[in-house]
Design an enzyme around this catalytic site. Sequence first.
Site, mmCIF file in Angstrom:
data_model
loop_
_atom_site.group_PDB
_atom_site.id
_atom_site.type_symbol
_atom_site.label_atom_id
_atom_site.label_comp_id
_atom_site.label_asym_id
_atom_site.label_seq_id
_atom_site.Cartn_x
_atom_site.Cartn_y
_atom_site.Cartn_z
ATOM 1 C CD GLU A 98 24.688 18.792 16.638
ATOM 2 O OE1 GLU A 98 25.185 18.636 15.507
ATOM 3 O OE2 GLU A 98 23.578 19.325 16.799
ATOM 4 N N GLY A 99 28.683 14.911 16.296
ATOM 5 C CA GLY A 99 30.025 14.338 16.367
ATOM 6 C C GLY A 99 30.195 13.649 17.707
#
Length: 604
Positions: free
Chosen positions: A415-416
Amino acid sequence: MNNDTVQAADTTRESARKVLGGAFVIEDLDCRRVTTPEDFTEEHRMIAGTTEDFVAAEILPLDEEIEKLDYELTVKLLRKAGELGLLGAEVPESYGGMGLDKVSATLINERLTKASSFALSVGAHVGIGTLPIVYFGTEAQKQKYLPLLATGEKIAAYCLTEPSSGSDALGAKTTAVLTEDGSHYVLNGTKQFITNAGFADVFIVYAKVDGKDFSTFIVEREMEGVSIGPEEKKMGIKGSSTCPLILEDVKVPADNLLWEVGKGHLIAFNILNIGRFKLAAGCVGAAKDAIQHSAQYANERSQFGRPISSFPLIGQKLAEMNVRTFVLESMVYRTAGLFDVGLADVDHQSADVGYQSAKAIAEYQLECSINKVFGSEVLDFVADEGVQIHGGYGYIQEYPIERIYRDSRINRIFEGTNEINRLLIPGTLVKRALKGELPLMQKAIALQSELLGMTPPASFEGTLEQEAHMLAMAKKIFLMTGAGAVQKYQMKLEQEQEILSLLADMMISIYAMESALLRTLKIMETSHEAKAELPVNMTTLFIHEQFGQVEGWAKELLAAMESGDTLRTQLSVLKKLTRRTLVDLIGLKRQIAGKVIAAEKYVV
């Protein structure tokens, strides 16, 4: 929902109505305006219990088989979860879901983590796989897909990452070209590291229309030209499917365009915001699991004629594991409450539901990144200390802590990456200020004159009074150093990644300290004094330790930005802001450790 739940939800919405994303760095909040685990209704507890029972009865007995990556078994269990409503919690009732609040969905997410890899399969399906259609789909798309996704009849996957674009999502090479008759888009490209790809039926795919307009499509597995690459051989989360998705001249009906051409970045980034928050919730559950395994082992394992739990350094580890998990739990449910408010007014039948959803989710994008970074790093810390408590046995697969350790590492990348999120946190705050959404610079200017005449209080008498003061000073330190960074670097600030990272660490610490403090103050207001003793001790310990970190980061920032007399003046102001009475942190850790060791689990 029963009346108890509706009344609690109404109270939460009313109390948090005016809370703006990012405002925590410049404003103080009353403890009654935050959502905490102590606010759970009977329905919330029932949902948590149902999830725990499902994991204990259906997943844990088959854990070894799941870990061998059995597609058929995983899909079968996903459908069982769907029958219980665990896959449709966030799908509106009108589309076959349960339409539960974010607190309920967060509880499900947290309680599922004991299921290890299976929890990831569920998370990818219900979160980043299903929510794009919930928030951004047309009425026809929702009617077609959501009832099937809510039951698990169809399984979803999210396809953003490519071999050449990870953190740079907008650099994707996958293309979509509209056919001459306008009936289909032809997709070509490869997506990488796609969770659930091995057995998913529905893929949320990002592609550039005509090579430039970043857009989102609903792609079905049975469409001609869709193929799945081999499973990746992973360090952890081995029981979850992770494969490439290959698209070769795939004709996707034009009706399967999600929202509008060129709006893909809004869908991608806002769904990632939700994904970051959900990841943090999963970290809460995994950290609690690690504490339980570690405390039990520490009581069972004897060395030098006594349980290793009796040795202070082992107790210190358990205390620190418990404290950080308490803080993370406080942050996660505080943020869930914010989302319940922000998303409550989204009209899923409205023509502009996409804009409504994007605005509501984006309001707390900063808090989502904070939860993700803090949560993933807390779990890594807890898992690592858990292995250390187990000693050599922590390295043996027979012991659950070994897998918790391996599985936890991906969270700092998912997620990043945490590095990207650290850049986003202060960057988002500055953008909000420049848009006039937060009076950040006005507060910083007012602070400058205040600092010159500030005299710290001589003493603190009430419980957590000094800690509340330290939190307020941390906010002033952030404003002072942050404003200095903006003034010095101006438009080039985004290139000063080390500066942004330190500012992000300050913001993360402020949100963490405040979440723990507000939760504990709320417990003190509503509970017997004895019930508040442990939360008070944990909050005191965390704020004192974290405040020292904030002071250190501020010195590093000032030294990077200033020199000579200016630096000496700034350091003098900082010294004034960081005066405090020291407390016995070793004594606090021993008290907290005693509670964890006696309970053999996470305690509040």
